[in-house]
Scaffold this motif. Structure first.
Motif, short mmCIF file in Angstrom:
data_model
loop_
_atom_site.label_atom_id
_atom_site.label_comp_id
_atom_site.label_asym_id
_atom_site.label_seq_id
_atom_site.Cartn_x
_atom_site.Cartn_y
_atom_site.Cartn_z
N ARG A 156 -13.44 -10.16 -6.68
CA ARG A 156 -12.72 -10.09 -5.89
C ARG A 156 -11.64 -11.54 -5.51
N PHE A 157 -11.29 -11.81 -7.15
CA PHE A 157 -10.57 -12.50 -7.15
C PHE A 157 -9.04 -12.04 -7.69
N ASN A 158 -9.33 -10.19 -7.96
CA ASN A 158 -8.08 -9.21 -7.64
C ASN A 158 -7.27 -9.12 -7.19
N PRO A 159 -6.00 -9.55 -7.54
CA PRO A 159 -4.51 -10.12 -6.10
C PRO A 159 -4.08 -8.82 -5.45
N TYR A 163 -4.90 -9.23 -1.18
CA TYR A 163 -4.16 -8.66 -0.72
C TYR A 163 -4.78 -7.61 0.43
N ALA A 164 -5.66 -6.82 0.16
CA ALA A 164 -6.49 -5.32 1.35
C ALA A 164 -7.10 -6.24 1.68
N LYS A 270 -7.35 -1.69 -11.75
CA LYS A 270 -6.78 -1.57 -12.90
C LYS A 270 -5.35 -1.82 -12.58
N LYS A 271 -4.72 -1.22 -11.74
CA LYS A 271 -2.89 -1.78 -11.59
C LYS A 271 -2.34 -3.35 -10.77
N ARG A 272 -3.71 -3.76 -9.89
CA ARG A 272 -3.81 -4.17 -9.11
C ARG A 272 -2.40 -3.91 -8.52
N SER A 273 -2.35 -3.10 -8.00
CA SER A 273 -1.85 -2.30 -6.81
C SER A 273 -2.21 -2.50 -5.35
N VAL A 274 -1.49 -2.15 -4.46
CA VAL A 274 -2.09 -1.69 -3.08
C VAL A 274 -0.88 -0.82 -2.46
N LYS A 275 -1.50 0.12 -2.12
CA LYS A 275 -0.57 1.33 -0.99
C LYS A 275 -1.25 1.56 0.26
N MET A 276 0.06 1.02 1.26
CA MET A 276 -0.44 1.25 3.03
C MET A 276 -0.14 2.28 3.90
N PHE A 277 -0.89 3.46 4.52
CA PHE A 277 -0.84 4.56 4.69
C PHE A 277 -0.24 4.59 6.75
N GLN A 278 -0.04 4.00 7.40
CA GLN A 278 -0.11 4.02 8.86
C GLN A 278 0.64 5.18 9.54
N GLN A 290 4.88 -6.03 -2.30
CA GLN A 290 5.09 -6.56 -3.62
C GLN A 290 3.79 -7.72 -3.71
N ILE A 291 2.79 -7.67 -5.15
CA ILE A 291 1.89 -8.51 -5.18
C ILE A 291 1.76 -8.90 -6.54
N ASP A 292 1.65 -10.23 -6.60
CA ASP A 292 1.54 -10.84 -8.39
C ASP A 292 0.79 -10.48 -9.24
N ASP A 293 1.09 -10.27 -10.01
CA ASP A 293 -0.14 -9.75 -10.71
C ASP A 293 -0.25 -10.62 -11.81
#
Length: 341
Positions: A156-159, A163-164, A270-278, A290-293
């Motif tokens: 729940r606290f994964n950045p 963000y998502a 694991k990488k704490r990253s997000v991709k969005m497609f719209q 860009q998300i703070d790691d």
């Protein structure tokens, strides 16, 4: 959460919300005179050692003690820390304002109850308890004593999840893969309680319509409990969630995919990253914010502190932990029915 086991045997005062009780049972408020809050870690196994590591980096917390019946864990994971080392968790009482309980799940309830009854705030690893009845008693006791009861649903606290979560609105389909290798520290629980419950907690925050149907399949592979499982959840809102959890995989995979109207969100835990497609003007646009790691465990402790300090609730609450446990138990019932058929 598996860990060590237990047997019986600013200079200005800051009003930091609910805290200690005096001998009459009346609530006392925390007053910090430039001092940090005293914390004890109960259970110094894998997760307990991680909590000790992160707590040592946070100035608002002061680690005063750690307890474990395993002296090797205690010595190894507390090395370099000037703290009190205990074999009996009950001896930690006079040294703490709050505790982190990172023991085998079976021991969550009695240890949580002991500290709550004695006026201490509690952060307990997931799952909150073994049974719903235990969870209910823990929640009721915390509310009666006006204490914080928080559950360590770490993702729940994964950045990336945070963000998502700000983008999720009426999701239609969610797919989650949580695959990892086997760890002997998890022998007391199955893969649903060990891994999948993280994702159940997250989904339940995004759709509160209630689960209409549970379909599940899973089998033991290298333990006596379910080691790999696939679950399909249908919610009253129409949301369908498909979850796979395994602790017998060679590669560690942590992926979350959310599909909603005109938006696809892909999260790599694991990488704490997000991709969005719209879809926009007939074209599919990709955005990688860009998300703070930040380590999720760091966020968890910051939020637990803010909650205990009276700034509001920033935790996975006892009620949230109970909801995730209830759904996990429903899945296990369904899995057992399939295995017995």
């Amino acid at each position: 959460m598996p860990g060590g086991g237990f047997c019986a045997g600013s200079k200005k005062d800051i009003d930091a919300g609910p805290g200690r009780h005096d001998r009459t049972g009346r609530q006392k408020k925390y007053r910090f005179n430039g001092e940090n809050m005293r914390i004890g870690v109960i259970g110094t196994g894998v997760m307990g050692s991680n909590h000790l590591r992160v707590l040592g980096q946070l100035p608002q917390w002061r680690i005063t003690c750690a307890a474990d019946v395993n002296p090797e864990n205690l010595e190894k994971n507390c090395r370099g820390l000037e703290i009190i080392k205990l074999a009996d968790y009950r001896q930690a009482l006079e040294h703490v304002d709050a505790v982190m309980i990172s023991t085998p799940t079976l021991e969550h309830y009695p240890i949580c109850r002991f500290f709550l009854e004695n006026g201490k705030h509690v952060l307990v690893e997931k799952p909150i308890s073994k049974t719903l009845a235990e969870a209910d008693q823990m929640i009721a006791l915390a509310e009666q004593k006006q204490l914080v009861l928080a559950v360590g649903h770490l993702e729940r606290f994964n950045p990336a999840v945070e963000y998502a979560g700000r983008l999720v609105e009426k999701p239609r389909f969610i797919e989650i893969q949580r695959l990892g290798s086997f760890s002997p520290r998890s022998l007391d629980i199955d893969v649903i309680m060990d891994l999948m419950i993280h994702d159940l907690d997250i989904i339940l925050q995004w759709d509160r319509s209630g689960v209409r149907e549970v379909r599940a399949s899973g089998v033991p592979i290298i333990s006596k409990k379910i080691d790999i499982a696939n679950v399909r959840l249908e919610f009253h809102s129409g949301l369908v969630a498909n979850l796979t959890a395994s602790r017998v995989s060679q590669e560690k995979t942590r992926k979350l995919r959310i599909f909603q109207n005109n938006l696809y969100i892909s999260v790599d835990y694991k990488k704490r990253s997000v991709k969005m497609f719209q879809l926009r003007d007939g074209q599919i646009l990709e955005d990688i914010p860009q998300i703070d790691d930040v380590e999720p465990l760091y966020n968890l402790w910051q939020n637990f502190y803010k909650t205990v300090a009276g700034a509001g609730n920033f935790n996975v609450s006892g009620h949230d932990g109970r909801a995730a446990l209830q759904l996990a138990l429903s899945i296990l019932d369904r899995l057992q029915a399939v295995l017995d058929a």
